[in-house]
Write a protein that holds these residues in place. Structure first.
Motif, PDB file in Angstrom:
ATOM      1  N   LEU A   1       0.814  -1.221   0.000  1.00 47.43           N
ATOM      2  CA  LEU A   1       0.000   0.000   0.000  1.00 47.43           C
ATOM      3  C   LEU A   1       0.849   1.273   0.000  1.00 47.43           C
ATOM      4  CD1 LEU A   1      -2.636  -1.122   2.643  1.00 47.43           C
ATOM      5  CD2 LEU A   1      -3.077  -0.737   0.227  1.00 47.43           C
TER       6      LEU A   1
ATOM      7  N   ASP B   1      -2.288   8.209  -5.111  1.00 45.33           N
ATOM      8  CA  ASP B   1      -3.727   8.338  -4.829  1.00 45.33           C
ATOM      9  C   ASP B   1      -4.544   7.532  -5.838  1.00 45.33           C
ATOM     10  OD1 ASP B   1      -3.255   9.919  -2.702  1.00 45.33           O
ATOM     11  OD2 ASP B   1      -3.866  11.807  -3.623  1.00 45.33           O
TER      12      ASP B   1
ATOM     13  N   LEU C   1      -4.193   3.852  -5.145  1.00 52.42           N
ATOM     14  CA  LEU C   1      -4.878   3.382  -3.943  1.00 52.42           C
ATOM     15  C   LEU C   1      -6.385   3.284  -4.150  1.00 52.42           C
ATOM     16  CD1 LEU C   1      -2.772   5.094  -1.168  1.00 52.42           C
ATOM     17  CD2 LEU C   1      -2.966   2.664  -1.635  1.00 52.42           C
ATOM     18  N   ARG C   2      -6.910   3.934  -5.185  1.00 49.51           N
ATOM     19  CA  ARG C   2      -8.314   3.778  -5.519  1.00 49.51           C
ATOM     20  C   ARG C   2      -8.674   2.332  -5.854  1.00 49.51           C
ATOM     21  NH1 ARG C   2     -10.591   8.978  -6.230  1.00 49.51           N
ATOM     22  NH2 ARG C   2      -8.715  10.194  -6.382  1.00 49.51           N
TER      23      ARG C   2
ATOM     24  N   MET D   1      -8.653  -1.783   2.230  1.00 49.97           N
ATOM     25  CA  MET D   1      -7.809  -2.382   3.268  1.00 49.97           C
ATOM     26  C   MET D   1      -8.566  -2.471   4.582  1.00 49.97           C
ATOM     27  SD  MET D   1      -4.703  -3.277   4.531  1.00 49.97           S
ATOM     28  CE  MET D   1      -3.901  -3.339   6.142  1.00 49.97           C
TER      29      MET D   1
END
Ligand SMILES: Nc1ncnc2c1ncn2[C@@H]1O[C@H](COP(=O)(O)OP(=O)(O)OP(=O)(O)O)[C@@H](O)[C@H]1O
Ligand SMILES: [Mg+2]
Lengths: 261, 260
Positions: A56, A82, A85-86, A90
């Motif tokens: 991550l 960003d 991470l879309r 988690m």
């Protein structure tokens, strides 16, 4: 849940991470296929959570490569990170709910802040996801501090899957739940992989849960993936570490650092 | 031997100080750059403005009131020694606006707001809430730090302006009620002596102090480590470091405004 033959969703190669002089990850190689559910087993403190956090980008690896959809992600920052991470959802081991927000706002957070969905619409999605983890609309208006540990875990799970991510990480999803609720959560994880086609990487100490949700199992030991294989081969891995782990024996090649009475 | 280990200690402390200054500088650069780049969070900004501005009013107001009253009494006693009692109104007005309202107000806000910020962000750090923000595609600098920095920089001047008024009023009350000053003369003297520069220099200080307090609160909270003890240390460090920075920044701003 057949592993597709195309390139894996996540490819981890030679991942190293040490905290000071303490080496935690010492060359981890692991693939997670598209719509595949992989479970990582390993002793407490063996670095499972650190591995997820490296992928991550919350923890910076010392060296190694992590490719997601074929794109190198180590060293990614800012907007690029960003965007990346879309794709992820988690579930943190300690739930990590925002205690200044109500339960439903926690679940809807990624939809409202991350994706700009309207509040009313996001709330409807949040209530639906809360329903899937067995929490009603009354709970949605509470604050996280008013919930039991197991309820917090389920809210965190709802938050992780709220945006229907392509990749979901579950750090001990069933720890702290009663056996029946644990099985409900197992089914939910399986459904996320089957119906949404998500790739899942889960950490669990619950072997029954691992057998149920995993396509493939990987054993992390001494900072490396010591053994991996399809879940059907778990009982005939021929690996003493795996055998010791799945049967929960104190005696064996894995030595816990404890003083014997 | 002793000398070498002594010098070694000084060297380590100095290097540690340089390292901390560098980290703070990088943190400040990142924080300020995110203040100006979207997305913005007006709802959170409003929330912070209320919690910093509105809820600090009683603390800052009481501080200013008591300080203004004590100041009037002190100046009266002191100036009576050379028959200059008439200066009470002047000194209270200038002392409050230029120096006492900003500095004491800033220190009170450091204790109230800076500590709370460090504790809140520190708890969010150690319970992984800040990591969770990141995984939900939300930048913690924009979501947590930018609203606090803006609110601090805007609201502390507002608090100090209120403190100016209450402080001068406190001095006036003391002078008129206890020291037999003529109310009309006292008010006239106050307005005669006060210039825009007195008030503006105080408000500029206040903006700097508001920035310092929120920056230190965020910096120490954001970088806290290791459970309840780490959060406690972050809170202490935030208050101590912002207090020292406020007092030194006060000297610098005063010199910039008045040294010629
Ligand atoms: N931020 C950190 N700073 C220093 N050491 C850390 C940090 N995070 C983890 N560690 C260390 O890394 C090791 C692995 O931690 P990790 O949380 O990954 O364990 P785990 O395999 O998830 O264990 P568990 O099953 O108990 O959750 C631990 O020994 C821990 O002390
Ligand atoms: Mg863990």
């Amino acid at each position: 849940m057949a592993t597709s033959q195309t390139t894996p969703k996540i490819i981890i190669r030679g991942l190293h991470k040490a905290f000071g002089s303490k080496v935690v990850l010492d060359g981890v190689d692991l693939d997670i296929g598209k719509a595949e559910s992989v479970v990582i087993l390993g002793g407490s403190g063996s670095g499972k959570s650190v591995l997820l956090k490296c992928v991550l980008g919350i923890v910076k690896p010392d060296s190694g490569s992590i490719k997601v959809d074929g794109v190198e992600t180590v060293g990614m920052k800012g907007k690029e990170r960003d965007e990346l991470l879309r794709k992820f959802g988690m579930l943190f081991q300690g739930a990590a709910l925002f205690d200044s927000l109500k339960v439903w706002q926690n679940v809807a957070f990624g939809l409202i802040q991350g994706r700009g969905m309207a509040r009313a619409e996001a709330k409807a999605v949040a209530l639906k996801k809360l329903g899937q983890v067995g929490l009603g609309a009354d709970v949605a208006e509470l604050s996280p501090a008013e919930l039991s540990g197991g309820m917090q875990k389920r809210v965190a799970l709802a938050r992780a899957i709220a945006a229907d991510p392509e990749i979901i990480f579950f750090d001990e999803p069933t720890t702290g739940l009663d056996p029946i609720m644990a099985d409900v959560i197992n089914d939910l994880i399986i459904a996320s992989v089957r119906t949404l086609g998500a790739s899942a990487l889960s950490i669990t100490h619950d072997i029954a849960s691992a057998r149920k949700i995993a396509d493939r199992v990987a054993m992390l030991f001494n900072g490396k993936i010591h053994w991996q294989g399809p879940v059907a081969e778990l009982d005939r891995s021929g690996n003493a570490h795996v055998d010791q782990f799945i049967h929960g024996r104190a005696e064996g090649p894995i030595r816990m650092q404890v003083l014997r009475p | 031997m002793f000398l070498i280990s002594f010098l070694g200690t000084i060297g380590r402390v100095f290097l540690g100080f340089l390292g901390a200054t560098g980290r703070l500088g990088i943190f400040m650069g990142a924080a300020v750059s995110h203040v100006f780049r979207p997305p913005f969070y007006p709802r959170l900004l409003l929330q912070q403005m209320i919690s910093i501005g509105y809820f600090s009013l009683p603390v800052v107001g009481l501080t200013a009131l008591f300080t203004g009253m004590a100041l009037a009494l002190q100046i009266f006693e002191g100036s009576a020694r050379f028959n200059a009692e008439g200066t009470v109104a002047y000194i209270v007005a200038i002392g409050m606006t230029r120096e006492l309202a900003p500095v004491l107000g800033g220190l009170m806000v450091a204790g109230r707001v800076g500590a709370a910020m460090a504790a809140e962000l520190g708890t969010m750090r150690v319970t992984e809430q800040i990591d969770a923000l990141t995984t939900l595609s939300t930048n913690p600098f924009k979501y947590l730090i930018a609203p606090r920095l803006i609110a601090g920089t805007l609201m502390v001047p507002f608090l100090v302006l209120v403190g100016d008024i209450i402080g001068i009023f406190g001095g006036f009350t003391m002078a008129v009620q206890a020291l037999d000053f003529n109310a009309g003369t006292y008010i006239k003297n106050t307005f005669d002596i006060l210039t825009n520069l007195d008030i503006i220099s105080g408000l500029v200080k206040a903006a700097a102090f508001g920035f310092i307090v929120t920056l230190m609160g965020c910096f120490h909270g954001f970088n806290s480590r290791g459970g309840a003890q780490g959060v406690g240390a972050a809170t202490t460090n935030a208050v101590v470091s912002s207090s020292i920075l406020i007092l030194s920044a006060n000297l610098i701003v005063t010199q910039l405004f008045f040294s010629n």
